[in-house]
Design a protein around this motif. Sequence first.
Motif, PDB file in Angstrom:
ATOM      1  N   ASP A 154       0.793  -1.230   0.000  1.00  0.00           N
ATOM      2  CA  ASP A 154       0.000   0.000   0.000  1.00  0.00           C
ATOM      3  C   ASP A 154       0.825   1.279   0.000  1.00  0.00           C
ATOM      4  OD1 ASP A 154      -2.553  -1.534   2.124  1.00  0.00           O
ATOM      5  OD2 ASP A 154      -2.236  -1.602  -0.040  1.00  0.00           O
ATOM      6  N   PHE A 155       2.122   1.195   0.340  1.00  0.00           N
ATOM      7  CA  PHE A 155       2.951   2.396   0.331  1.00  0.00           C
ATOM      8  C   PHE A 155       4.116   2.300  -0.650  1.00  0.00           C
ATOM      9  CE2 PHE A 155       0.910   4.672   3.707  1.00  0.00           C
ATOM     10  CZ  PHE A 155       0.379   3.693   4.530  1.00  0.00           C
ATOM     11  N   GLY A 156       4.335   1.104  -1.195  1.00  0.00           N
ATOM     12  CA  GLY A 156       5.470   0.916  -2.097  1.00  0.00           C
ATOM     13  C   GLY A 156       6.659   0.313  -1.382  1.00  0.00           C
ATOM     14  N   SER A 157       6.949   0.837  -0.190  1.00  0.00           N
ATOM     15  CA  SER A 157       8.066   0.312   0.586  1.00  0.00           C
ATOM     16  C   SER A 157       7.897   0.774   2.027  1.00  0.00           C
ATOM     17  CB  SER A 157       9.396   0.849   0.051  1.00  0.00           C
ATOM     18  OG  SER A 157       9.460   2.258   0.269  1.00  0.00           O
ATOM     19  N   PHE A 158       8.643   0.133   2.920  1.00  0.00           N
ATOM     20  CA  PHE A 158       8.599   0.549   4.321  1.00  0.00           C
ATOM     21  C   PHE A 158       9.102   1.980   4.465  1.00  0.00           C
ATOM     22  CE2 PHE A 158       8.411   0.357   8.765  1.00  0.00           C
ATOM     23  CZ  PHE A 158       9.618   0.752   9.324  1.00  0.00           C
ATOM     24  N   GLU A 159      10.147   2.323   3.714  1.00  0.00           N
ATOM     25  CA  GLU A 159      10.716   3.679   3.790  1.00  0.00           C
ATOM     26  C   GLU A 159       9.686   4.714   3.346  1.00  0.00           C
ATOM     27  OE1 GLU A 159      13.574   0.900   4.405  1.00  0.00           O
ATOM     28  OE2 GLU A 159      12.396   0.974   2.546  1.00  0.00           O
ATOM     29  N   ALA A 160       8.950   4.381   2.300  1.00  0.00           N
ATOM     30  CA  ALA A 160       7.925   5.311   1.816  1.00  0.00           C
ATOM     31  C   ALA A 160       6.834   5.506   2.871  1.00  0.00           C
ATOM     32  CB  ALA A 160       7.319   4.797   0.510  1.00  0.00           C
ATOM     33  N   PHE A 161       6.460   4.423   3.544  1.00  0.00           N
ATOM     34  CA  PHE A 161       5.487   4.543   4.631  1.00  0.00           C
ATOM     35  C   PHE A 161       6.026   5.439   5.736  1.00  0.00           C
ATOM     36  CE2 PHE A 161       3.002   3.984   8.267  1.00  0.00           C
ATOM     37  CZ  PHE A 161       3.824   3.541   9.301  1.00  0.00           C
ATOM     38  N   VAL A 162       7.265   5.183   6.151  1.00  0.00           N
ATOM     39  CA  VAL A 162       7.857   5.970   7.241  1.00  0.00           C
ATOM     40  C   VAL A 162       7.848   7.449   6.889  1.00  0.00           C
ATOM     41  CG1 VAL A 162       9.988   6.465   8.490  1.00  0.00           C
ATOM     42  CG2 VAL A 162       9.250   4.108   8.195  1.00  0.00           C
ATOM     43  N   ASN A 163       8.231   7.752   5.643  1.00  0.00           N
ATOM     44  CA  ASN A 163       8.226   9.150   5.187  1.00  0.00           C
ATOM     45  C   ASN A 163       6.854   9.778   5.287  1.00  0.00           C
ATOM     46  OD1 ASN A 163      10.704  10.051   4.605  1.00  0.00           O
ATOM     47  ND2 ASN A 163      10.728   9.272   2.514  1.00  0.00           N
ATOM     48  N   GLU A 164       5.851   9.038   4.829  1.00  0.00           N
ATOM     49  CA  GLU A 164       4.500   9.582   4.826  1.00  0.00           C
ATOM     50  C   GLU A 164       3.989   9.779   6.257  1.00  0.00           C
ATOM     51  OE1 GLU A 164       1.791   7.796   2.016  1.00  0.00           O
ATOM     52  OE2 GLU A 164       0.050   8.662   3.076  1.00  0.00           O
ATOM     53  N   PHE A 165       4.281   8.826   7.112  1.00  0.00           N
ATOM     54  CA  PHE A 165       3.848   8.922   8.505  1.00  0.00           C
ATOM     55  C   PHE A 165       4.534  10.095   9.193  1.00  0.00           C
ATOM     56  CE2 PHE A 165       1.729   7.109  12.118  1.00  0.00           C
ATOM     57  CZ  PHE A 165       2.551   7.356  13.211  1.00  0.00           C
ATOM     58  N   LYS A 166       5.836  10.234   8.978  1.00  0.00           N
ATOM     59  CA  LYS A 166       6.577  11.328   9.609  1.00  0.00           C
ATOM     60  C   LYS A 166       6.099  12.674   9.088  1.00  0.00           C
ATOM     61  CE  LYS A 166      11.185  10.431  10.365  1.00  0.00           C
ATOM     62  NZ  LYS A 166      12.517   9.890   9.993  1.00  0.00           N
ATOM     63  N   THR A 167       5.802  12.752   7.802  1.00  0.00           N
ATOM     64  CA  THR A 167       5.308  14.010   7.229  1.00  0.00           C
ATOM     65  C   THR A 167       3.958  14.375   7.831  1.00  0.00           C
ATOM     66  OG1 THR A 167       6.492  13.608   5.177  1.00  0.00           O
ATOM     67  CG2 THR A 167       4.683  15.200   5.103  1.00  0.00           C
ATOM     68  N   ALA A 168       3.082  13.383   7.941  1.00  0.00           N
ATOM     69  CA  ALA A 168       1.765  13.648   8.528  1.00  0.00           C
ATOM     70  C   ALA A 168       1.917  14.165   9.951  1.00  0.00           C
ATOM     71  CB  ALA A 168       0.907  12.387   8.511  1.00  0.00           C
ATOM     72  N   ALA A 169       2.791  13.529  10.717  1.00  0.00           N
ATOM     73  CA  ALA A 169       2.990  13.928  12.114  1.00  0.00           C
ATOM     74  C   ALA A 169       3.588  15.330  12.206  1.00  0.00           C
ATOM     75  CB  ALA A 169       3.883  12.917  12.827  1.00  0.00           C
ATOM     76  N   ALA A 170       4.503  15.640  11.283  1.00  0.00           N
ATOM     77  CA  ALA A 170       5.186  16.938  11.335  1.00  0.00           C
ATOM     78  C   ALA A 170       4.295  18.068  10.843  1.00  0.00           C
ATOM     79  CB  ALA A 170       6.467  16.887  10.501  1.00  0.00           C
ATOM     80  N   THR A 171       3.336  17.752   9.972  1.00  0.00           N
ATOM     81  CA  THR A 171       2.526  18.815   9.370  1.00  0.00           C
ATOM     82  C   THR A 171       1.134  18.915   9.979  1.00  0.00           C
ATOM     83  OG1 THR A 171       1.799  17.334   7.613  1.00  0.00           O
ATOM     84  CG2 THR A 171       3.730  18.704   7.160  1.00  0.00           C
ATOM     85  N   GLN A 172       0.850  18.144  11.020  1.00  0.00           N
ATOM     86  CA  GLN A 172      -0.410  18.328  11.733  1.00  0.00           C
ATOM     87  C   GLN A 172      -0.262  19.616  12.525  1.00  0.00           C
ATOM     88  OE1 GLN A 172      -3.463  17.380  11.704  1.00  0.00           O
ATOM     89  NE2 GLN A 172      -3.904  18.763  13.392  1.00  0.00           N
TER      90      GLN A 172
END
Lengths: 264, 225
Positions: A151-169
């Motif tokens: 669903d994210f392409g890779s674990f790294e891609a998931f981590v990036n998306e999760f970190k971005t969401a957390a940082a931009t809330q």
Amino acid sequence: MAAFAAATIVSPFKCGLFPSQGFSGSTRSFHLRKNQKRTVRKAVVAAKIDLKPPPYSLDALEPHMSRETFEYHWGKHHRAYVDNLNKQTVGTELDTKSLEEIILVTYNKGDLLPSFNNAAQAWNHEFFWESMKPGGGGKPTGELLELINRDFGSFEAFVNEFKTAAATQFGSGWAWLVYKANRPDVGNAVNPRPSEEDKNLVVVKSQNAINPLVWDYSPLLTIDVWEHAYYLDFQNRRPDYISTFMEKLVSWDAVSSRLEAAKA
Amino acid sequence: MALRTLVSRKTLRTSSLGLRGLQTFSLPDLPYDYGALEPAISGEIMQLHHQKHHQTYVTNFNKAIEQLDGAASKGDASTIVKLQSAIKFNGGGHVNHSIFWKNLAPVREGGGEPPKGSLGWAIDNHFGSLDALVQKINAEGAALQGSGWVWLGVDKELKHLVVETTANQDPLVTKGPNLVPLLGIDVWEHAYYLQYKNVRPDYLKNIWKVINWKYAGEVYEKECP
């Protein structure tokens, strides 16, 4: 929704008179309790929701999340949400409902009723403590990793998306990994991702006390990005807090068992 | 040390609309030392709040404006719209904090001295007493869920005082186009957590010792001469 057996559970912090009992039912990590009236030494207490301690000691996540943070975050903030919720619900029709039911009822399609904040925050914080463990971090395995890759392409891609969401809330809130059921009209709220495929893992973020239960998603992992969650340890450096959480604290075991329960 | 807001002109750029300059914003200096508001607000908080939080709003506001300028000159409407939340967050953060630093003063420079003149009179008239106003502001500030601000403002059309709250970095004007801020109190956790932890009401109780009513009075007299 699955039904849960009512159980009397006494937190070791409250009263030593009763043996601790497990509760039967599903492997969901949040707890529904209907506490019977119980006698403690001085007064009869009819408490509704318990303040459950984290599944580790308050200093167990040092140096990544300090004991001092836990003393305030769990000991003051989380405790206040639980105490204030109980005050709000005792003697009302909410008194007979589970914590999850209270959250859905008081979300009220976004026109929040007074106990929503306390109820949701009580749930969110318990879910958050259980999302972490001493010696956490690393990578997930098994089916969880497969779905993340799918669903994210890779674990790294998931981590990036999760970190971005957390940082931009912006302001106070939470970032989540959820298992999503695709129902455009989720009854209680507008589905924030109606175009996504069904039965997917998705990263979402939410403001203040809101959590994905109101969108009928199954939460798998969360990080608290209210400033009180990280200010003592990281001050303004939220990105450092988020990285530390991902690298050192995440309990992938917890996430995996939640996924299993969500798919069941 | 006089308060000054530095504004510099960036490189001029031409566009299909002609010569255009892009202003950037800068972190304003505080008119007092970081430790000058102790013990009401710690020097540690003041330094982080000013040098880190406010500076970040300024930096990101400038970035957003630059992107807005680029999108506008290309006629990229959807990017212009997409940038609105970044502009509101970061621009609001810059606007609000610039007011906040002026709302505070060390005790030896008048911090905490009650309002005089027409503002003092208007407060008594509208709220009954200064103490009643303080209680109202503190109650609303304490009850605010999440992050935001509590304001004393004046409606410049109706010429009367209001107490309002805004979420996140929304400026007071988002609650009413005629509202002018006289006094804002930051109730984001970063404004008090290192010193007061979860006890926001104690922060609200103590901040009045360093509130600069002189500045609020000047703004009021300008709107209600």
